[in-house]
Design a protein around this motif. Structure first.
Motif: not given
Lengths: 503, 537
Positions: A115, A154, A158-159, B420, B483-484, B486-489
């Motif tokens: 990403r 954040y 987180g990513i 995402a 947000l978590k 959508m973007f992290m999981e």
């Protein structure tokens, strides 16, 4: 330095933050398979912003004190909100620091392979916010940029983070946003309490019409709101968790620059605009900051994860900055700003060695599992040692000057506190040497580590830049101190209740 | 007296009525088939007629308002066909006394109309590709009738018109909420909405009758006028008559009755279930447009009918309706935000977030306690700015959620996982809307909140602002959870999620609006500040 003059009809300061916002948009438009192109766009613009910062830094005339390169546009005139930029001796070193950290951070981000587009866009947005905070002279604008600098963190942690990344990211964001809630309250108190109905910091500072007792109520809120980001005890717990979880470049920016936003805000907004409140509350701050310094260093002793060591060392070093702010004398504030710069460069170097060079290859940062890395990466060893020496305050490196000046300044105001704070130096020495021994020189526990891949050119370049700056400032600190000296004067004057004529 | 020249002043309402009838009528000429395609075609044609019609009405209202500089024709311009049309339109623009004392066409009405019609337009875009229904024309016509009712609510300056407008808004919305009869949740939503709505109408009517009793008895003996229910008349009688207690009681009942419609805590019980059960575009519509209309009516009612009871929300001297609303605001902010924390369903989470957002809107009302006219006007501007921004934001957020649930088949937070990676664009758009709800600069939601805090602080309610600011931190936690996800999981499946063009268009408009209004609030602040010339008391 006033080495040359820049054309006055070009909005230099706007260009600086735009040089980060524009590539964010460009990268968003690049098709996602062109990863290398995105990296190059990001890195080139990062260096461009560094060059712009350098130009402004070199063209600033310390003799003509006050804010220079001022830009002003009406934004919401009916509410007293304007787009007003300007730099002085405090913000210039910070801008330069941000330029240094983002350009080396960009080099250290080359290995991010998942990403890529989102990563770079967020990283650049974050930097936009940081530059914006350092150049804005309007409290509202300041706050807008401030939040812009916090939120991308954040997602970045987180990513792309590691160890307990979601927990670390959420904790960090909530702590910092709670801080900004306090800042909002302080801002409103300034806006209405002063009766001036403006967020223009120069105007607010020139006529401090806020009643003394109101200042004493709201100073703690404004100060604490920013101090959370500077990692002040007992609100520092987000910071080591956040540092450890973040990917390398983000740790670098985070510990290197973002925490400085906090101390910068304390200095620029809280202390400058509410001097009476500051005079009442700074002794309390001194107490808390002392805890930061000693406690942070002691906790760092006990860590096994190399990133945690650096995280707690940041808490300890930022404690020195807060301690110097609490002293509030000319020398102390000078030391504080210099320490912000020196610590920023040093910690960026630490994180690039531990996070990028070691962790990305060995996939562990636990001291007992590492050892003998000197044999594989002598370059990283030297870099780490130099950063460590600067952190201990070895003469000839930037950290020496800043810590020395801070202790001098604090001594003027709180001699006993200074004596206790000095204890942190031997402790720092102990944990740095322990880490150096365990990571680089101890016997090789895991033979796999001897087969680690070589360092890349980006890593060499980035680390070299950082080390050269540490040494350069260490050998010739006047390049910064002259500026900072001029920069902190109005704030010291404000604290002493004197308004300098003609400012 | 109603005059023929008043007709252009009602043009947007008249056009809405005509469009609604047109949509209903045109469906007869469609091909009625049982196949999926034939049904979809009927949906499409009704939906596009609605969308295009609303677009035209929006444009006409915009020209009529004269808010866009280049639509204003200079006095000296030589008349031709177009200039005559524009001049005639603008003759019915936001000026003049209320029509027969019952319906004001001032700037407040005009701005509200534009927002409401705009919201209806975005809603119709959201419905463009929504599930085909048995009788699509009804669906869209009901949206239009509700919009008409909302416009009337925004302009009502008299109790009877206000009540009729509220019912004209509510009844179509009850039906729309329960539109998917085969879906248990939807039916439940419709039923619940109806029952609570009927109850609240009763409370509202009771308050109105008490107020009428007051005005009628104040004029006892020389009762000449038939204007006893006009807001301005209530205010002027309140100044001379005693027996204020009954008036206060009437006001409290009316606040409670409207409070139900606005889903303000403690009158919010119905809203999470209704919002969750209703078709998502309708949820978006109910949570934005109907709230906007309700708040405008509340503002007009309280400021023109009960100026004497304004009071103050300063801590320690609480009195009047400003402090009543301040207390409601505190309750709404705390309950709304805390209740949103544990939700696992994204739609329900957004529903609770809408409850909490109403609390921030109430903060702007408190500004009315400020002694200076200037500060009160700032309060109105802040209120309108907040409502407009909130309308855009919520439409965008629910719209994006509708797209996801159409593609994935559910609206749990878990259904958003990894969005995402499945559709980055949609995830970014939704993130913009969610962050704007959370009040993160530079999005418009931030300035809206900040402005509301400012005006509320100015009126002396610092304690309220401090509580409100702290609740924003709580709210951040649940917005970040979205947000978590959508973007992290990690995504449940790797297949890309596609959003239908109608929804995409609506969400893009909303998100672009949020960025533009966030960076340049002055674009509309100038227009909004014209409200002050009329809304004073």
């Amino acid at each position: 330095m006033g080495l040359f003059t820049l054309a006055t009809d070009i909005p230099w300061l706007s260009l600086i933050w735009l040089s980060m916002a524009v590539p964010a948009v460009i990268i968003a438009l690049i098709p996602h398979q062109h990863k290398e192109a995105m990296r190059w766009v990001g890195a080139v613009f990062a260096f461009a912003s560094l060059v712009l910062s350098l130009l402004v830094f070199l063209a600033y005339e310390p003799g003509r004190a006050g804010f220079q390169f001022v830009e002003r546009l009406n934004w919401m005139p009916q509410l007293g909100i304007s787009y007003q930029l300007g730099v002085d001796g405090i913000s210039l070193p910070m801008i330069l620091l941000n330029g240094i950290v983002i350009s080396t951070g960009a080099l250290m981000s080359w290995n991010i392979d998942t990403r890529v587009k989102e990563y770079w866009v967020l990283l650049l947005l974050l930097t936009t916010g940081v530059y914006g905070v350092f150049v804005s002279l309007d409290l509202f604008l300041f706050f807008v940029f401030y939040e812009l600098a916090v939120l991308p963190m954040y997602l970045l942690i987180g990513i792309w983070g590691s160890t307990r990344k979601e927990y670390g990211a959420m904790k960090l964001t909530l702590f910092l946003m709670a801080g900004s809630a306090l800042v909002i309250i302080g801002m409103l108190a300034l806006y209405f309490g002063s009766g001036l109905r403006t967020f223009d910091m120069i105007v607010l500072a020139q006529n401090v019409t806020l009643a003394g007792n109101v200042q004493r109520i709201f100073f703690p809120m404004l100060f604490l709101g920013f101090a959370v980001l500077a990692g002040m005890f007992p609100f520092h717990t987000w910071s080591p968790t956040g540092h450890v979880a973040a990917p390398t470049a983000v740790s670098m920016l985070h510990a290197g620059v973002l925490m400085k936003l906090g101390s910068y805000g304390c200095l620029r907004a809280a202390m400058w605009l509410m001097p009476a409140g500051a005079n009442t509350w700074l002794p309390v701050v001194a107490g808390l900051a002392l805890l930061n310094v000693v406690y942070g260093a002691t906790i760092a002793m006990a860590q096994r994860d190399a990133k945690y060591i650096i995280g707690y060392s940041s808490v300890s070093h930022m404690g020195l900055v807060m301690l110097a702010l609490a002293a509030g004398t000319q020398l102390a504030l000078m030391g504080a700003v210099l320490q912000m710069f020196a610590h920023g460069v040093m910690t960026a170097l630490f994180f690039s060695v531990v996070g990028r060079m070691i962790y990305e290859r060995a996939h562990t940062r636990q001291l007992p599992e590492l050892g003998g890395l000197y044999k594989v990466m002598p370059f990283a060893t030297i870099m780490f040692i130099i950063a460590g020496l600067s952190s201990m305050g070895m003469p000839g490196l930037a950290g020496f000057w800043s810590e020395f000046i801070i202790f001098l300044g604090v001594w003027e105001r709180y001699p006993l506190v200074a004596v206790i704070a000095v204890l942190s130096i031997p402790i720092t020495g102990a944990y740095i040497l322990r880490a150096v021994w365990a990571v680089f020189f101890d016997e090789v526990k895991n033979p796999e580590l001897l087969k680690l891949p070589k360092l890349t050119w980006q890593e060499y370049t980035g680390a070299t830049i950082l080390v050269l700056i540490l040494i350069g400032v260490g050998l010739y600190p006047a390049i910064l101190t002259e500026l900072i000296d001029v920069g902190v004067r109005p704030i010291v004057a404000q604290l002493e209740g004197i308004t300098l004529a003609g400012r | 007296m109603f005059q023929i020249t008043d007709i252009p002043r009602l043009l947007p309402e008249i056009l809405l009525l005509v469009l609604a009838l047109l949509v209903l009528g045109s469906d007869i000429f469609e091909k009625w088939g049982r196949t999926q395609e034939a049904q979809l075609e009927r949906v499409r044609s009704s939906a596009s007629l609605t969308a295009i019609g609303l677009g035209l009405i929006f444009f006409i209202a915009l020209v009529q308002s004269g808010y866009i500089p280049f639509t204003v024709v200079p006095e000296t311009a030589a008349p031709n066909f177009f200039i005559n049309i524009v001049r005639n339109l603008q003759a019915g623009g936001p000026v003049g006394e209320p029509i027969t004392g019952a319906f004001a066409t001032d700037h407040l009405t005009m701005i509200s109309r534009l927002t409401l019609i705009g919201a209806a337009l975005l809603t119709s875009l959201l419905c463009l590709d929504y599930r085909p229904t048995a009788h699509p024309a009804e669906f869209y016509a009901l949206i239009l009738f509700a919009t008409l009712g909302m416009c009337l609510m925004a302009g009502a300056t008299e109790l009877i018109i206000a009540y009729l407008a509220i019912e004209l808004t509510s009844i179509p919305l009850y039906i729309l909420a329960g539109y998917f009869r085969n879906d248990m949740r939807s039916s439940e939503a419709g039923m619940k909405y109806f029952l609570f709505g009927a109850l609240s109408s009763g409370i509202l009517l009771y308050g109105m009758s008490l107020t009428y009793g007051f005005t009628a008895s104040a004029l006892a003996g020389n009762s000449l006028g038939n204007n006893l229910t006009e807001f301005a008349q209530i205010a002027s009688l309140a100044r001379i008559a005693d027996n204020q207690g009954i008036l206060t009681l009437g006001m409290i009942f009316m606040i409670a009755g409207l409070g139900y419609k606005l889903a303000v805590v403690p009158f919010h019980g119905w809203s999470p279930d209704v919002y969750q059960g209703a078709p998502t575009p309708i949820t978006a519509f109910v949570s934005t447009a109907s709230k906007m209309a309700g708040f405008i009516l509340l503002l007009r009612l309280l400021t023109t009918a009960f100026p004497g009871l304004t009071g103050t929300a300063v801590w320690g001297e609480l009195s009047g309706w400003t402090s009543a609303l301040a207390l409601l605001a505190v309750l709404t902010l705390i309950v709304g935000n805390l209740a949103a924390l544990p939700q696992t369903n994204a739609k329900r989470l957004l529903a609770w977030s809408s409850v909490a957002q109403a609390g921030f809107v109430l903060l702007a009302f408190v500004a009315w306690a400020a002694p200076q006219t200037f500060d009160r006007d700032q309060g109105t501007v802040a209120l309108l700015y907040y409502l407009i921004v909130y309308t855009l934001t919520n439409l965008g957020a629910f719209g994006a959620l509708a797209a996801v649930s159409m593609a994935v088949g559910g609206d749990e937070i878990a259904d958003l996982n990894g969005l995402a990676r499945r559709n980055l664009g949609l995830a970014v758009l939704m993130a913009i809307c969610v962050l704007s709800l959370a009040g993160i600069p530079p999005l418009a939601g931030f300035f809206a909140k900040f402005y509301v805090f400012m005006v509320s602080w100015q009126s002396g309610a610092e304690w309220l602002v401090v509580i409100a600011v702290l609740t924003t931190v709580i709210s951040l936690y649940y917005y970040l959870r979205l947000l978590k996800a959508m973007f992290m999981e990690p995504p449940a499946a790797e297949t890309p999620v596609t959003a239908p063009p109608g929804i995409t268009a609506a969400v893009v408009i909303a998100a672009a609006g949020l960025i533009i209004l966030g960076l340049f609030p002055n674009l509309i602040l100038g227009i909004l500040s014209q409200v002050q010339t009329v809304a004073g008391f």
